[in-house]
Design a protein around this motif. Structure first.
Motif: not given
Length: 324
Positions: A2, A18-23, A31
Motif C-alpha cells: 500500500h 491505496e493498494p499498489v502492485d509490487d513491481p 525490496r
C-alpha cells in the motif's frame, strides 16, 4: 503493498492510501519493508507540483526511508539487512519500496529506524555544503538560518562537530531555545531581533565566514550585509517562497561567493561521494557528535496531517512516519 498516492497536485489532502502492485526487482535492487519514512519540506513541494522534480500523477511522495530488506538481487544487501535508503524518484510513504545499491546504506548496529530515516538527506546536504562546497575550517563562524528546521538543525550539529562557532536564527524564543540545545553558540529570534546586527557585533564587524541559507528571499538579501570578506553563502533552498537574485557588483566589491547546493544532483552524479559522506555521518553519530532532532514519530496513517504540520512550519527538526 500500500502507498499514499496523489492523482493530482495539491495539498497533502490530495493523498489517498491505496493498494499498489509490487513491481519486480531488477539486478542490483532490493525490496525494503519500510519501518520509518522521513518527511522533508521538499515532499510538500513535490506533492504540490512545485519541486525541482515534477512527477507524473499518480505518484507517492517520500525521498528517504529505513527498514529491512525482504528481497534482494544485490549480494551486499541480503534479506534481513537493516538499511536506510534514498529514493531519487520518491515513493517512500508506503509499506514497501525498491532501492538500488548506490543509495542504500547498511545501518550501524543499534541505530533506531527513526534516526536512520532522518539522517540521510538533510545531513548529507549539510555535510556536503559545509565541507565540500564551503571548505569549513575549525574556528570559522557559521550563520545557520532556520536552525530549528530539518536541514538547519543538521547544519548546526555538523558545524559544531567541525569546530566552528555557530550563530543560528529561528522564529520565536521556543525555536531559538531548540537551536541552543543543538549546540548553537548564539541563537537569534528573527521575529524580534536583527540577525545582521548581532552577527556583526559577535564577529567584531567582520561577519560570518559561512552562511547556510535554506530560506532565500529577504533572508538571503540581508545575509549579504553580514557575510565576511571572502565568505561563502550556501544556497540550500527557498522556504520563504522567493528565489533571490545575487548582486554581482556586491559580490565583486566584497569578495564573497554564492554557492548552490542541491543534494539530488550529488546523489545522481556523485554516488561515491554521497556514500563517503554517509560513512562519515554514521561515524559522527556513533561518537555522539550528531543525532537527528525528531519532533514527532507518527503512524504512517497520519501522513497527511504530519505533512501539513511540516508545511505550516509548526514542527522542529524532522517528522518521521512509522509502520511499526
Amino acid at each position: 503493498m500500500h502507498a499514499w498516492r496523489a492523482h493530482t497536485f495539491g495539498s497533502p489532502e490530495v493523498l489517498a492510501w491505496e493498494p499498489v502492485d509490487d513491481p519486480p526487482l531488477a539486478d542490483g535492487q532490493v525490496r525494503i519493508e519500510v519501518a520509518a519514512a522521513a518527511i522533508n519540506f521538499p515532499d510538500v513541494l513535490f506533492t504540490a507540483g512545485a519541486h525541482q522534480v515534477k512527477p507524473t500523477p499518480p505518484f507517492t511522495p517520500g525521498f528517504e526511508v529505513a527498514g529491512v530488506v525482504i528481497e534482494s538481487r544485490e549480494p551486499s544487501l541480503p534479506p534481513g539487512a537493516r538499511v536506510a535508503a534514498t529514493l531519487p524518484g520518491a515513493g517512500g510513504y508506503a509499506t514497501h519500496v525498491i532501492a538500488g545499491p548506490r543509495t542504500t546504506y547498511a545501518l550501524p548496529h543499534g541505530m533506531p529506524f527513526e534516526d536512520a530515516a532522518a539522517l540521510t538527506i538533510t545531513y548529507q546536504t549539510g555535510y556536503l555544503a559545509l565541507h565540500r562546497r564551503a571548505g569549513l575550517r575549525p574556528g570559522d563562524t557559521v550563520l545557520v538560518h532556520a536552525g530549528a528546521g530539518g536541514v538547519g538543525s543538521a547544519a548546526i550539529q555538523l558545524a559544531k562537530a567541525a569546530g566552528a562557532t555557530v550563530l543560528a536564527t529561528a522564529g520565536g524564543e521556543e525555536k531559538a531555545a531548540v537551536c541552543r540545545a543543538l549546540g548553537a553558540d548564539v541563537a537569534i529570534d528573527y521575529l524580534r531581533e536583527d540577525f545582521v546586527a548581532i552577527v556583526k557585533d559577535r564577529t567584531s564587524g567582520r561577519g560570518a565566514d559561512i552562511v547556510f541559507d535554506p530560506v532565500g528571499g529577504d533572508v538571503f538579501d540581508r545575509s549579504t550585509r553580514c557575510v565576511a570578506f571572502e565568505g561563502r553563502i550556501l544556497v540550500i533552498g527557498f522556504a520563504s517562497g522567493r528565489i533571490p537574485a545575487a548582486r554581482a557588483n556586491h559580490l565583486l566589491v566584497k569578495n564573497y561567493a554564492v554557492i548552490g547546493v542541491y543534494w539530488g544532483t550529488y546523489s545522481r552524479n556523485e554516488p561515491a561521494l554521497t556514500r563517503r559522506a554517509q560513512d562519515e555521518l554514521y561515524a559522527l553519530y556513533a561518537r555522539g557528535a550528531i543525532k537527528p532532532l525528531l519532533s514527532a514519530a507518527r503512524p504512517m496513517a497520519d501522513a497527511r496531517a504530519a505533512m501539513a504540520a511540516v508545511a505550516s512550519r509548526a514542527t522542529t527538526g524532522k517528522v518521521v512516519l512509522t509502520t511499526r
